[in-house]
Design a protein around this motif. Sequence first.
Motif, PDB file in Angstrom:
ATOM      1  N   ASP A  89     -16.791  89.170  50.796  1.00  0.00           N
ATOM      2  CA  ASP A  89     -16.072  89.982  49.809  1.00  0.00           C
ATOM      3  C   ASP A  89     -14.568  89.962  50.056  1.00  0.00           C
ATOM      4  N   GLY A  90     -14.119  89.061  50.933  1.00  0.00           N
ATOM      5  CA  GLY A  90     -12.700  88.945  51.245  1.00  0.00           C
ATOM      6  C   GLY A  90     -12.264  89.762  52.434  1.00  0.00           C
ATOM      7  N   SER A  91     -13.116  90.613  52.981  1.00  0.00           N
ATOM      8  CA  SER A  91     -12.738  91.473  54.103  1.00  0.00           C
ATOM      9  C   SER A  91     -13.021  90.775  55.421  1.00  0.00           C
ATOM     10  N   VAL A  92     -12.424  91.309  56.492  1.00  0.00           N
ATOM     11  CA  VAL A  92     -12.587  90.751  57.831  1.00  0.00           C
ATOM     12  C   VAL A  92     -12.948  91.894  58.772  1.00  0.00           C
ATOM     13  N   GLY A  93     -14.059  91.750  59.501  1.00  0.00           N
ATOM     14  CA  GLY A  93     -14.462  92.733  60.485  1.00  0.00           C
ATOM     15  C   GLY A  93     -14.948  94.043  59.917  1.00  0.00           C
ATOM     16  N   GLN A  94     -15.326  94.073  58.668  1.00  0.00           N
ATOM     17  CA  GLN A  94     -15.788  95.305  58.031  1.00  0.00           C
ATOM     18  C   GLN A  94     -17.226  95.144  57.569  1.00  0.00           C
ATOM     19  N   LYS A 152     -19.045  79.927  45.469  1.00  0.00           N
ATOM     20  CA  LYS A 152     -17.643  80.227  45.806  1.00  0.00           C
ATOM     21  C   LYS A 152     -17.582  81.155  47.023  1.00  0.00           C
ATOM     22  N   LYS A 153     -16.392  81.215  47.614  1.00  0.00           N
ATOM     23  CA  LYS A 153     -16.080  82.181  48.661  1.00  0.00           C
ATOM     24  C   LYS A 153     -14.987  83.105  48.145  1.00  0.00           C
ATOM     25  N   ARG A 154     -14.722  84.184  48.866  1.00  0.00           N
ATOM     26  CA  ARG A 154     -13.662  85.125  48.473  1.00  0.00           C
ATOM     27  C   ARG A 154     -12.612  85.172  49.563  1.00  0.00           C
ATOM     28  N   VAL A 155     -11.356  85.149  49.137  1.00  0.00           N
ATOM     29  CA  VAL A 155     -10.216  85.221  50.052  1.00  0.00           C
ATOM     30  C   VAL A 155      -9.278  86.307  49.546  1.00  0.00           C
ATOM     31  N   CYS A 156      -8.877  87.196  50.465  1.00  0.00           N
ATOM     32  CA  CYS A 156      -7.946  88.260  50.091  1.00  0.00           C
ATOM     33  C   CYS A 156      -6.584  87.638  49.794  1.00  0.00           C
ATOM     34  N   THR A 157      -6.071  87.890  48.611  1.00  0.00           N
ATOM     35  CA  THR A 157      -4.795  87.291  48.189  1.00  0.00           C
ATOM     36  C   THR A 157      -3.675  88.326  48.061  1.00  0.00           C
ATOM     37  N   THR A 158      -3.989  89.597  48.230  1.00  0.00           N
ATOM     38  CA  THR A 158      -2.977  90.657  48.086  1.00  0.00           C
ATOM     39  C   THR A 158      -2.990  91.530  49.333  1.00  0.00           C
ATOM     40  N   PHE A 159      -1.844  91.637  49.967  1.00  0.00           N
ATOM     41  CA  PHE A 159      -1.738  92.446  51.184  1.00  0.00           C
ATOM     42  C   PHE A 159      -1.557  93.907  50.807  1.00  0.00           C
ATOM     43  N   VAL A 160      -2.532  94.721  51.148  1.00  0.00           N
ATOM     44  CA  VAL A 160      -2.466  96.163  50.935  1.00  0.00           C
ATOM     45  C   VAL A 160      -2.393  96.800  52.322  1.00  0.00           C
ATOM     46  N   GLU A 161      -1.271  97.377  52.637  1.00  0.00           N
ATOM     47  CA  GLU A 161      -1.008  97.817  54.011  1.00  0.00           C
ATOM     48  C   GLU A 161      -1.990  98.888  54.452  1.00  0.00           C
ATOM     49  N   ASP A 162      -2.452  98.703  55.681  1.00  0.00           N
ATOM     50  CA  ASP A 162      -3.304  99.698  56.332  1.00  0.00           C
ATOM     51  C   ASP A 162      -2.396 100.629  57.130  1.00  0.00           C
ATOM     52  N   SER A 163      -2.370 101.887  56.743  1.00  0.00           N
ATOM     53  CA  SER A 163      -1.420 102.819  57.350  1.00  0.00           C
ATOM     54  C   SER A 163      -1.672 103.023  58.843  1.00  0.00           C
ATOM     55  N   LEU A 164      -2.866 102.767  59.299  1.00  0.00           N
ATOM     56  CA  LEU A 164      -3.184 102.988  60.704  1.00  0.00           C
ATOM     57  C   LEU A 164      -2.777 101.818  61.597  1.00  0.00           C
ATOM     58  N   SER A 165      -2.325 100.712  60.996  1.00  0.00           N
ATOM     59  CA  SER A 165      -1.997  99.531  61.803  1.00  0.00           C
ATOM     60  C   SER A 165      -0.504  99.260  61.883  1.00  0.00           C
ATOM     61  N   ASN A 166       0.307 100.196  61.411  1.00  0.00           N
ATOM     62  CA  ASN A 166       1.772 100.025  61.442  1.00  0.00           C
ATOM     63  C   ASN A 166       2.225  98.777  60.682  1.00  0.00           C
ATOM     64  N   GLY A 167       1.552  98.514  59.550  1.00  0.00           N
ATOM     65  CA  GLY A 167       1.969  97.409  58.705  1.00  0.00           C
ATOM     66  C   GLY A 167       1.552  96.043  59.175  1.00  0.00           C
ATOM     67  N   VAL A 168       0.754  95.968  60.234  1.00  0.00           N
ATOM     68  CA  VAL A 168       0.325  94.653  60.738  1.00  0.00           C
ATOM     69  C   VAL A 168      -0.894  94.141  59.976  1.00  0.00           C
ATOM     70  N   LEU A 169      -1.808  95.020  59.659  1.00  0.00           N
ATOM     71  CA  LEU A 169      -3.060  94.617  59.027  1.00  0.00           C
ATOM     72  C   LEU A 169      -3.143  95.083  57.592  1.00  0.00           C
ATOM     73  N   CYS A 170      -3.861  94.287  56.833  1.00  0.00           N
ATOM     74  CA  CYS A 170      -4.209  94.676  55.462  1.00  0.00           C
ATOM     75  C   CYS A 170      -5.456  95.538  55.520  1.00  0.00           C
ATOM     76  N   GLN A 171      -5.684  96.278  54.470  1.00  0.00           N
ATOM     77  CA  GLN A 171      -6.900  97.088  54.422  1.00  0.00           C
ATOM     78  C   GLN A 171      -8.167  96.230  54.399  1.00  0.00           C
ATOM     79  N   CYS A 172      -8.015  94.940  54.096  1.00  0.00           N
ATOM     80  CA  CYS A 172      -9.170  94.043  54.163  1.00  0.00           C
ATOM     81  C   CYS A 172      -9.513  93.688  55.591  1.00  0.00           C
ATOM     82  N   GLY A 173      -8.623  93.968  56.547  1.00  0.00           N
ATOM     83  CA  GLY A 173      -8.849  93.640  57.929  1.00  0.00           C
ATOM     84  C   GLY A 173      -8.104  92.420  58.401  1.00  0.00           C
ATOM     85  N   GLY A 174      -7.450  91.681  57.501  1.00  0.00           N
ATOM     86  CA  GLY A 174      -6.713  90.493  57.870  1.00  0.00           C
ATOM     87  C   GLY A 174      -5.258  90.793  58.174  1.00  0.00           C
ATOM     88  N   VAL A 175      -4.583  89.881  58.870  1.00  0.00           N
ATOM     89  CA  VAL A 175      -3.169  90.059  59.218  1.00  0.00           C
ATOM     90  C   VAL A 175      -2.298  89.686  58.028  1.00  0.00           C
TER      91      VAL A 175
END
Length: 1255
Positions: free
Chosen positions: A250-255, A32-55
């Motif tokens: 693990d569902g993250s992007v660029g980390q 299997k692969k992992r895909v982030c299914t819940t957007f958890v806002e990254d405070s440093l990205s002004n709401g554009v990115l999730c903490q997983c690194g995805g938009v």
Amino acid sequence: MKDTDKRHEGGGRRTGTEKSEKDQSWIPKIIKKRVCTTFVEDSLSNGVLCQCGGVRETHCSIATGDFFGAAIVSQWDSSQHSSEYPTDAFGELEFAGAGRRHSHFLRLSCDTPPHIMYSLMTTHWGVPSPNLVVSVVGGREKVKPWVREVLRQGLVRAAQSTGAWIVTGGLREGVGRCVGEAVRDHAAAASSLSQKKVIAVGVAPWGLVHNRQQLINSEGSFPARYYVQNTSHDSCCLDSNYQAFLLVDDGSVGQRGGETAFRAKMEDYISHQRTGIWGSGSIDVPVLCMLISGDAAMLERVDLSLKKATPWLVLNGSGPAADLICELLDALSAGPMSPPSPQPEGEGSEKTSAELRDRARERVRRHFPAKADLEKLVDRALSIYKNRDLITVFHGEQESSDDFDTVLLKALVRASKRVSSDASEYTEELKLAVAWNRVDIAKSELFNGDIQWKYEDLEDSMTDALINDKPQFIRLFNENGLNILDYLTYRHLEVLYRSLPDSSLAFTLLQRLLTERQGLAICSPKEALALKSPQNPLSGPSSVKELSLYEVSRLLWDILGDVCEPFYYSLLGLDQSASTRRALKQVNKLLQGDCSYREQSCLYPWASLFIWAVLQNRSEMAVYFWEMAGESVHSALAGCKILRELSKLESETETKLSMKELAQKFENLALDVFSECYQSSESRSFTLLIRQSPVWGKATCLQMATSADARHFFSHDGVQSLLSQIWWGDMKRSTKVWKLVLSFFLPPLIYTNLISFREHEEEVSSEEEVPLGRDTESLDGGDATMLSLSDCSLREEDVEEYAALRDNLKSAPSSNPKRPFILLRWREFWFAPVTSFLGNVLMYFLFLILFAYILLLDFKPPPPHGPSTLEFVLYFWVFTMVCEEIRQTFFRGNTTLYQRMKLYIEDMWNKCDITAISLFALGMCCRMFPWSYEFGRAVLAVDYMVFTLRLIHIFAIHKQLGPKIIIVEKMMKDIFFFLFFLAVWLLAYGVANQALLYSYDPRPGWIFRRVFYRPYLHIFGQIPIHEMDADKLAEGIECTNNATLVEAGAEPCMSTDHNWLVVILLVIFLLVTNILLVNLLIAMFSHTFSKVQEHSDNYWKFQRYNLIVEYHSRPCLAPPFILISHLHLIFKRHIRKIPSTKIKHFVLEIHGREASRLNTWEAIQKENILFAQNKREREKDSERLKRTSVKVDSVLKQMAEIRDHDRRLRMLETELEYCSSALSWMTEALSQSNLVKTTRPPPALRDLTSLSPTS
């Protein structure tokens, strides 16, 4: 594995693609692969990115805030906020422009069980199972030059010698890029076999891989084309020098760090797998983590692995994390220490002293001053320190990269000592050295004389070395305390046969025999149930676990044929004459019991191991076992026989060639040893050739060499000298043939001095006078120790015959029997094989003359007018020949009836005899009746040709004619190929010619004549122009074109419409046959002649042996008088029960002290040969250069040590100078002050000039 290699090399070929898709279509169902299914806002990205690194747009749900504005979810977690789906990136990877073989890749979830991945890599991807796993971790910064040298010269070389996996991040950055370059440089200079021993595996986070979208394909990519940025700077692209990539998702992007937990689990799982074939090694796969540089996050990775008892090797001076750990080990060890055993984290923190924590905090702050979570790093550092027993420090700037493999070994030994309480440090180190096949480390570190090894310490390692083909370790163990008699029981031997690789030919053959036995056992439910037993970890697949020595014995029986008695039959309680079915039932019944034979020590351990190694075509191991086994000549010939028979059954060309080369090597070894024996003692070497071997089923060297087709061995002067001595019997070999012929027709001449006989009375008398003197002579010389052929033929035979006569007559003479001179000389002449041969030749010529006279002049009509008296004499003559053929078939040797008939039929000349006798019987029967009289005469005429051709075999003994007969025999095969091509042209031309000349001619006889017979005569110039050329047709020939008349038998008219085409075809036919095919035949004959001519002498000497054996076993009288000899043999063997002693000329049975002395003498000659070979090997230029290189390396190392000592001395001198100045200053200060009152003046400086070397 081979299929995998071919698929890699095939590029984008469709066949490889279809096979790969079929083999790996199951992957998305399990992986299997992992895909982030819940957007958890990254405070440093002004709401554009999730903490997983995805938009935000890539997420299906968003963690919203409550009425107070606070977020419900503040920290992203992979296990809670991502979901698993079937993987969509797997298959093979082709790096664009790299020009390398494809790499395997797979995108997998971080929660994937490691056993699935290990099975996928070793079973489906074809990656060889590792003997060692080195997991290299480190930072992304630029690697220091000396670290690059350690990776290139130390790590990769150690991986090659051990068969290791090197696991890194697999990206073109930092340590991963350096390891890839080191593997690339190794692959460029190493052989294909060495390349397969170094496997680089990349474990990288999926979300960090550059251009990862090129890898996505839900059905798999075979291959996926991957473009790499051509830049010298580090990047997150995959490195093309790796064989496999595990892209952990693990569902993250660029980390970074998503692969850390999976990598640790994978390393822990591999560390519990066994090394060797089918996991047959004596140890688990060693796993070692290697730290190069690293940042603060790397401390967590180190701590996690140490808690799972994974050893670490830290390169001091490579970077922050590595330097911190090295300083902790040095600095904290000086103060109060915590208990060395690992403890729970909380309990350990409570017991840690404040001083120890302060020291650790100081060092952490020095290396990572900008980190906010300082206390957390201190806890990690202290936790790492508690497991310091698992950490080994490598001082790269001080230690050489050449010693890196030894450092790896010692690091793993420290870990194995820590987790293995029941084994000594040296035993574990030995097991690792065997697993890595590093005999040099074992010699220098373990077998240097400081350790007293016991049998129990070496048993497991010996089994590992045997199964995994490590002959140097076997030699080392044998020289250092392992007793092969204690080790090799029959149970151990069966385990070794069960461990055969399933790709070997011997494994396949044993499986067939096992299936046959199990098939018989299935007929009985009780026996079938007994065959099922639990899986033995050393026995390989379940289908092999029931292999017993019976299957081995059957295999050797099939390979060696009737030369030897069956192996292990007496051990299993089997009778040699029993049928196969009966033997199978007895073996199945035996295996149901306790099998007490398995606990017995092997009777001939080195010979048994030699057979085991030869069956697997293991060259180096087989040669070593041959060196250790006794009966060197016999063993080498047996190995030659086994390998040549196996090469006939082997289908793979490379393996077949290697078997033939090893067989030739053993034949050369047998020839070398026998040559040394012949130079040492002629009579002993003769005894060596004819004595029965208890090791090899009572076979002799001559019998084994004949069966092995060892022509070079037979061409040796010693073998030919023995054959000549047997051939001439008691007559001298210098006797002229005309003297033999004259004595044959005038027997009284044998009592004159016309023929010289060898004297043997003096030898017998000397042996009777000094019976024990021969035991006191030197083993290196002296011919009196062995029995001569005259001794065997006279003394033993006479004693046995007279002993049997005394038993029958109830009388016992006091002295040894001795025949009168007249009877003795008569036997010496007529019982010699050369006399028997001469008699058979002369009588055979008389037989042919009589046969020709009857066919030409005295062939009477059928009864009652015939046959004539001479014809009845001819019938009786042939009847005596039939009696001799029956004797040769059924009354020779102690083998079964089937084996005797098989041995008789295999001889080509025996087939000729059967044909001739069968034709004679058919012709004789047919000529008795008027209706078949002419047919019988024709059959006898043809049979005369067959009897005449039988003379060729007689001429084989001639030194000039014998080799020519061999050449003619080889050329007969060329004729068959020529006739095949000729038949094609005859058929093509004949049918076309007949169709063009005659439009309709249904007569079968004329069709055959014009299609085959006439074109064949055209080759020799018989061309009927008047029947082919329309301008020269003969006039007055009555012919017709009426089909009815033609069918009635009238001559059809020739067609002249296409006469020009007939002439053209004739020209082409003659051009091809007379010029092309005939010259092709001449060229083939020339090639055969030139090829056989240089070896024809060897062929002739080999066939000469068979002829001598044949006439040596024949009665002294020739047909038709041979019937008298047959009646004498029946009376002597079956009525008086006197055994034959004449066979002792070729088969001699010796026991006890005499056999032991002969074996010792042979072993001494073998040692002389091996010493001479080793001396020649050492004197080669390559060996001298190698020794010089070792000495130069040693000198360079000593020079480096001298420079280091010089540097230390300079530092010491500087410090001493400072101390001296300080003491002088203190002395001067104290002398000027009034604080200290002295009672004597200060000491004066002593003059040291007298001690200087220049004085």
